[in-house]
Design a protein around this motif. Sequence first.
Motif, PDB file in Angstrom:
ATOM      1  N   LEU A 153      89.262   1.947   9.657  1.00 46.37           N
ATOM      2  CA  LEU A 153      91.420   1.182   9.865  1.00 46.37           C
ATOM      3  C   LEU A 153      91.475   1.831  11.044  1.00 46.37           C
ATOM      4  N   LYS A 154      92.226   2.874  10.297  1.00 44.42           N
ATOM      5  CA  LYS A 154      93.162   4.049  10.855  1.00 44.42           C
ATOM      6  C   LYS A 154      93.025   4.580  12.179  1.00 44.42           C
ATOM      7  N   SER A 155      92.004   4.491  12.111  1.00 42.17           N
ATOM      8  CA  SER A 155      91.024   4.844  13.407  1.00 42.17           C
ATOM      9  C   SER A 155      91.927   3.848  15.098  1.00 42.17           C
ATOM     10  N   VAL A 156      91.519   3.041  14.433  1.00 42.99           N
ATOM     11  CA  VAL A 156      92.019   2.119  15.002  1.00 42.99           C
ATOM     12  C   VAL A 156      93.600   0.546  15.611  1.00 42.99           C
ATOM     13  N   TYR A 157      94.346   1.250  14.498  1.00 39.73           N
ATOM     14  CA  TYR A 157      95.012   0.713  13.765  1.00 39.73           C
ATOM     15  C   TYR A 157      96.140   1.453  14.841  1.00 39.73           C
ATOM     16  N   LYS A 158      97.204   0.382  15.417  1.00 40.68           N
ATOM     17  CA  LYS A 158      98.590   1.489  16.265  1.00 40.68           C
ATOM     18  C   LYS A 158      99.365   2.017  15.225  1.00 40.68           C
ATOM     19  N   ASN A 159      99.642   1.162  14.492  1.00 36.68           N
ATOM     20  CA  ASN A 159     101.072   1.466  13.263  1.00 36.68           C
ATOM     21  C   ASN A 159      99.700   1.319  11.895  1.00 36.68           C
ATOM     22  N   THR A 160      99.317   3.179  11.470  1.00 31.07           N
ATOM     23  CA  THR A 160      98.929   3.382  10.251  1.00 31.07           C
ATOM     24  C   THR A 160      99.128   2.948   8.629  1.00 31.07           C
ATOM     25  N   SER A 161     100.537   2.650   9.083  1.00 30.94           N
ATOM     26  CA  SER A 161     101.068   2.343   7.419  1.00 30.94           C
ATOM     27  C   SER A 161     101.136   0.950   7.910  1.00 30.94           C
ATOM     28  N   ASN A 162     100.087   0.398   8.335  1.00 32.51           N
ATOM     29  CA  ASN A 162      99.990  -1.575   7.412  1.00 32.51           C
ATOM     30  C   ASN A 162      97.910  -1.300   7.025  1.00 32.51           C
ATOM     31  N   VAL A 163      97.250  -0.094   7.707  1.00 31.54           N
ATOM     32  CA  VAL A 163      96.502   0.460   6.640  1.00 31.54           C
ATOM     33  C   VAL A 163      96.676   0.746   5.217  1.00 31.54           C
ATOM     34  N   ASP A 164      97.081  -0.711   4.356  1.00 23.25           N
ATOM     35  CA  ASP A 164      97.306  -0.435   2.639  1.00 23.25           C
ATOM     36  C   ASP A 164      95.750  -0.943   1.644  1.00 23.25           C
ATOM     37  N   ASP A 165      95.886  -0.624   0.789  1.00 25.12           N
ATOM     38  CA  ASP A 165      95.671  -1.248  -0.215  1.00 25.12           C
ATOM     39  C   ASP A 165      94.816  -2.387  -0.191  1.00 25.12           C
ATOM     40  N   TYR A 166      95.840  -3.535   0.670  1.00 25.79           N
ATOM     41  CA  TYR A 166      95.511  -4.530   0.116  1.00 25.79           C
ATOM     42  C   TYR A 166      94.571  -4.730   1.322  1.00 25.79           C
ATOM     43  N   LEU A 167      94.779  -4.565   2.234  1.00 24.92           N
ATOM     44  CA  LEU A 167      93.764  -4.170   3.702  1.00 24.92           C
ATOM     45  C   LEU A 167      92.620  -3.920   3.681  1.00 24.92           C
ATOM     46  N   VAL A 168      92.310  -2.964   2.672  1.00 25.08           N
ATOM     47  CA  VAL A 168      91.281  -2.063   2.238  1.00 25.08           C
ATOM     48  C   VAL A 168      90.429  -3.084   1.288  1.00 25.08           C
ATOM     49  N   ASP A 169      91.271  -3.555  -0.019  1.00 26.66           N
ATOM     50  CA  ASP A 169      90.780  -4.424  -1.033  1.00 26.66           C
ATOM     51  C   ASP A 169      90.013  -5.623  -0.210  1.00 26.66           C
ATOM     52  N   SER A 170      90.812  -6.517   0.756  1.00 31.36           N
ATOM     53  CA  SER A 170      89.669  -7.412   1.391  1.00 31.36           C
ATOM     54  C   SER A 170      88.838  -6.937   1.804  1.00 31.36           C
ATOM     55  N   ILE A 171      87.918  -6.166   2.147  1.00 34.87           N
ATOM     56  CA  ILE A 171      86.895  -5.271   3.085  1.00 34.87           C
ATOM     57  C   ILE A 171      86.265  -5.881   1.565  1.00 34.87           C
ATOM     58  N   THR A 172      86.383  -4.703   1.026  1.00 35.76           N
ATOM     59  CA  THR A 172      85.249  -4.049  -0.483  1.00 35.76           C
ATOM     60  C   THR A 172      85.244  -4.984  -1.063  1.00 35.76           C
ATOM     61  N   MET A 173      86.291  -5.471  -1.646  1.00 43.81           N
ATOM     62  CA  MET A 173      85.753  -6.673  -2.504  1.00 43.81           C
ATOM     63  C   MET A 173      84.714  -7.871  -2.014  1.00 43.81           C
ATOM     64  N   PRO A 174      84.860  -8.706  -0.963  1.00 45.84           N
ATOM     65  CA  PRO A 174      83.739  -9.086  -0.833  1.00 45.84           C
ATOM     66  C   PRO A 174      82.546  -8.249  -0.311  1.00 45.84           C
ATOM     67  N   ALA A 175      82.550  -7.135   0.034  1.00 52.17           N
ATOM     68  CA  ALA A 175      81.395  -6.460   0.138  1.00 52.17           C
ATOM     69  C   ALA A 175      80.623  -5.969  -1.196  1.00 52.17           C
ATOM     70  N   ALA A 176      81.642  -5.513  -2.369  1.00 48.98           N
ATOM     71  CA  ALA A 176      80.718  -6.021  -3.530  1.00 48.98           C
ATOM     72  C   ALA A 176      79.851  -7.449  -3.569  1.00 48.98           C
ATOM     73  N   ASP A 177      80.213  -8.354  -3.197  1.00 47.84           N
ATOM     74  CA  ASP A 177      79.138  -9.498  -3.642  1.00 47.84           C
ATOM     75  C   ASP A 177      77.270  -9.365  -3.560  1.00 47.84           C
ATOM     76  N   PRO A 178      77.053  -9.658  -4.401  1.00 44.42           N
ATOM     77  CA  PRO A 178      75.213  -8.768  -5.048  1.00 44.42           C
ATOM     78  C   PRO A 178      74.657  -9.498  -4.102  1.00 44.42           C
TER      79      PRO A 178
END
Length: 216
Positions: A153-178
């Motif tokens: 995400l930080k490699s593609v976001y111009k403003n890396t401050s927008n890459v926060d825990d909320y954004l990362v969690d929005s991807i990791t949580m669905p990926a944790a589904d069985p």
Amino acid sequence: MCSIFHADILSDLPYNRYNIPELAKKYKVYAIDLLGFGWSEKALVEYDAMIWKDQVVDFLKEIVKEPTVLVGNSLGGFTALVAAVGLPEQVVGVALLNSAGQFGNANSEPEKSDEETVLQKFIIKPLKEVFQRVVLGFLFWQAKQPARIESVLKSVYKNTSNVDDYLVDSITMPAADPNAGEVYYRSTVGNQIVKENSFWKLKTIVVVNVFLFMCS
């Protein structure tokens, strides 16, 4: 006028949390996650381009019920095109962001295959599936690691401050589904090819294709 956002792996609400409020000042905006992705159900069905097209078309017919611009990211862009073909009387525009998908040659003849041999059916095909599952399983495990997600995400976001825990969690949580790994496998090996001649119906629709290398 209405706008609908839909992505693939990412959940649309966190991914577009800065875009949607701005658009909502002038338009009615919906953000939906395609079946199997984001916060939608990880249903164990056979995935192909039509299952997501049907989801979007049904949503337009039953919920939106007004002229709409579809906005799709990655495979969501591909889905937006197919959905626009399925409901041209309601879709008045399509915006594609880093769109991806496979389009077949409309004039090509379907490949003819000889009847499967015993070797192909009982040895080659099972071995191929095992190999695909191992490789794709590893790639999925690697891709869903929080550190890996944050790095990408930080490699593609111009403003890396927008890459926060909320954004990362929005991807990791669905990926944790069985079922997430199995859905990833099925959607990757499924048939996503649509014949190009089906897109002639888009001639009266404004299509904007944007390749975003940096997101704000």
